[in-house]
Design a protein around this motif. Structure first.
Motif, PDB file in Angstrom:
ATOM      1  N   ALA A  98      60.390  94.988  53.955  1.00  0.00           N
ATOM      2  CA  ALA A  98      59.051  95.535  53.759  1.00  0.00           C
ATOM      3  C   ALA A  98      58.133  94.445  53.216  1.00  0.00           C
ATOM      4  N   ILE A  99      56.832  94.667  53.371  1.00  0.00           N
ATOM      5  CA  ILE A  99      55.828  93.840  52.723  1.00  0.00           C
ATOM      6  C   ILE A  99      54.907  94.766  51.933  1.00  0.00           C
ATOM      7  N   PRO A 100      54.265  94.253  50.860  1.00  0.00           N
ATOM      8  CA  PRO A 100      54.356  92.886  50.351  1.00  0.00           C
ATOM      9  C   PRO A 100      55.766  92.561  49.865  1.00  0.00           C
ATOM     10  N   ASN A 101      56.087  91.297  50.027  1.00  0.00           N
ATOM     11  CA  ASN A 101      57.435  90.788  49.785  1.00  0.00           C
ATOM     12  C   ASN A 101      57.267  89.528  48.934  1.00  0.00           C
ATOM     13  N   TYR A 102      57.829  89.530  47.727  1.00  0.00           N
ATOM     14  CA  TYR A 102      57.603  88.427  46.793  1.00  0.00           C
ATOM     15  C   TYR A 102      58.903  87.704  46.462  1.00  0.00           C
ATOM     16  N   THR A 103      58.794  86.388  46.280  1.00  0.00           N
ATOM     17  CA  THR A 103      59.921  85.570  45.817  1.00  0.00           C
ATOM     18  C   THR A 103      59.402  84.611  44.755  1.00  0.00           C
ATOM     19  N   LEU A 104      60.064  84.569  43.619  1.00  0.00           N
ATOM     20  CA  LEU A 104      59.712  83.626  42.560  1.00  0.00           C
ATOM     21  C   LEU A 104      60.735  82.507  42.542  1.00  0.00           C
ATOM     22  N   ILE A 105      60.251  81.267  42.538  1.00  0.00           N
ATOM     23  CA  ILE A 105      61.102  80.079  42.654  1.00  0.00           C
ATOM     24  C   ILE A 105      60.867  79.172  41.452  1.00  0.00           C
ATOM     25  N   SER A 106      61.927  78.569  40.964  1.00  0.00           N
ATOM     26  CA  SER A 106      61.840  77.687  39.802  1.00  0.00           C
ATOM     27  C   SER A 106      61.161  76.384  40.177  1.00  0.00           C
ATOM     28  N   PRO A 107      60.732  75.592  39.174  1.00  0.00           N
ATOM     29  CA  PRO A 107      60.088  74.309  39.475  1.00  0.00           C
ATOM     30  C   PRO A 107      60.956  73.337  40.266  1.00  0.00           C
ATOM     31  N   ASP A 108      62.274  73.511  40.205  1.00  0.00           N
ATOM     32  CA  ASP A 108      63.139  72.612  40.975  1.00  0.00           C
ATOM     33  C   ASP A 108      63.608  73.238  42.302  1.00  0.00           C
ATOM     34  N   GLY A 109      62.980  74.366  42.698  1.00  0.00           N
ATOM     35  CA  GLY A 109      63.227  74.911  44.027  1.00  0.00           C
ATOM     36  C   GLY A 109      64.350  75.920  44.136  1.00  0.00           C
ATOM     37  N   ILE A 110      64.759  76.512  43.027  1.00  0.00           N
ATOM     38  CA  ILE A 110      65.840  77.505  43.043  1.00  0.00           C
ATOM     39  C   ILE A 110      65.241  78.915  43.037  1.00  0.00           C
ATOM     40  N   VAL A 111      65.767  79.785  43.893  1.00  0.00           N
ATOM     41  CA  VAL A 111      65.273  81.161  43.973  1.00  0.00           C
ATOM     42  C   VAL A 111      65.683  81.922  42.713  1.00  0.00           C
ATOM     43  N   LEU A 112      64.687  82.453  41.996  1.00  0.00           N
ATOM     44  CA  LEU A 112      64.940  83.164  40.743  1.00  0.00           C
ATOM     45  C   LEU A 112      65.009  84.672  40.936  1.00  0.00           C
ATOM     46  N   GLU A 113      64.099  85.209  41.751  1.00  0.00           N
ATOM     47  CA  GLU A 113      64.059  86.663  41.920  1.00  0.00           C
ATOM     48  C   GLU A 113      63.279  87.008  43.179  1.00  0.00           C
TER      49      GLU A 113
END
Length: 397
Positions: A362-377
């Motif tokens: 589904a959208i909206p679809n969110y991804t939070l990524i750390s400063p070094d490029g790792i998927v957090l949530e």
């Protein structure tokens, strides 16, 4: 709307000029005429364009004596996919009639009830006849689904007569039963579609059905026809597989490796509104909030002010990138209307591009990524304050 060119001709027009004016007048527009029975007068019917699965209202007309008439100048000289709906009457299901038109076409719509999805369409575009063939295979099933939608209106109205604490349980029990029956009918409709697709040539309607079947294969648990849908895709020529709907179907039938929390983010080549190329990697060094959106997604648009607030509040610690899954033209039009001060990109591959790796259904679809490029949530959906709450869990002002 333009007046007919005939009214603009001067009395001294030559025979050639007069004839040319007639041709231009006819070819400049298309006409949609409705001839209906057992349909309530004064019902407002809405005509919309369908662009990349997004619906844009053009105009409305009122049904009088079972008739309506649209005379439309198209956006371009190419064929348009359209929909007709009666969305403000509980005597009609919340589902729309599909049809196609090109400049100069004359289209007739007939029906003898309010089950609008299965009204008959006769028009010049071959897609009209193709879609009617699919409808004919499952007409009674579609009609039963529409009657089920009308029954849901009745259930809701009856629930309003109950005490407040009984309204929701009453509706839930009735709706669950209706939806279970609808699901069984949809599965039968898809069996009919698969059988028809094995027998007919590939056209725009065929590809549209393939896309929807692939979606069912991906998202429906224990879907029974996955192998048959894959076989339909494999029957396409290499040229047909380049069509956007075919590519989107492929991405659902053979999904790429999905990003995982705790693992490296997936990247791709993106374009901004000026056509410049970008990659997510250039945003490393700060947290990255990816927002997958579409111009036809109401919650996506509702989230824009809150993302503006986040972009300002956390400008030293957070990069926001909104990635549109629309095609180029709808994306640009929507971006003019809904301005974004942060990164607004598109890989121009629809649902078959980077979205397929971050897709959560589904959208909206969110991804939070750390400063070094790792998927957090990762999460879907939007409610007021929800983005700030999520970001606050990781970033402090």
């Amino acid at each position: 709307m333009k007046k007919r060119l005939l009214t603009l001709l001067y009395a001294f027009a030559t025979v050639y000029g007069f004839a040319q004016g007639i041709v231009q007048s006819k070819a400049d527009h298309y006409n949609i005429i409705g001839e209906l029975k057992n349909v309530p007068d004064s019902t407002v019917i809405e005509l919309s364009r369908v662009v990349d699965n997004l619906i844009w209202t053009i105009t409305t007309d009122t049904i009088i004596d079972g008739r309506f008439h649209f005379r439309i100048k198209p956006d371009s000289l190419s064929k348009e996919e359209l929909s007709l709906g009666c969305y403000h009457s509980t005597e009609f299901p919340m589902i729309s009639l599909r049809l196609w038109a090109s400049p100069g076409d004359s289209i007739t719509v007939t029906g003898d009830n309010t089950l609008i999805y299965t009204w008959r369409v006769e028009g010049n575009a071959p897609e009209n006849a193709s879609w009617q063939t699919f409808l004919d295979d499952s007409r009674e099933l579609y009609n039963a689904i529409q009657r089920g939608q009308l029954y849901q209106y009745e259930v809701w109205e009856k629930s309003m007569q109950l005490p407040p604490e009984k309204q929701q349980p009453y509706c839930q029990e009735k709706f669950d039963s209706i939806r279970n029956a609808e699901y069984a009918m949809c599965i039968q409709i898809q069996a009919n579609e698969i059988r028809r697709m094995k027998e007919t040539e590939v056209d725009a309607v065929w590809l549209d059905r393939l896309f929807l079947l692939a979606g069912s294969s991906k998202y429906e648990k224990d879907y029974p026809y996955t192998e048959e849908v894959i076989a339909l895709y494999n029957s396409l020529t290499e040229e047909q597989k380049q069509e956007q709907l075919a590519q989107d179907a492929y991405a659902m039938l053979f999904p790429p490796q999905h990003v995982e929390i705790g693992k490296e983010m997936a990247d791709a080549e993106f374009f901004d509104l000026e056509g410049k190329k970008h990659h997510l990697a250039e945003l490393k060094g700060k947290y990255i909030l990816i927002d997958f959106w579409s111009s036809g997604c109401g919650p996506c648009i509702m989230a824009i002010p809150e993302m503006e607030e986040l972009a300002t509040t956390y400008k030293e610690k957070l990069n926001i990138v909104s990635i549109c899954i629309d095609n180029k033209d709808p994306w640009k039009i929507a971006s003019e209307k809904h301005r974004m001060s942060w990164n607004n990109w598109n890989d121009l591959k629809g649902q078959s591009g980077i979205y397929a790796q971050y897709d959560q259904g589904a959208i909206p679809n969110y991804t939070l990524i750390s400063p070094d490029g790792i998927v957090l949530e990762q999460w879907t959906g939007y409610g007021e304050g929800s983005l700030k709450q999520k970001v606050d869990e990781y970033i402090k002002e």
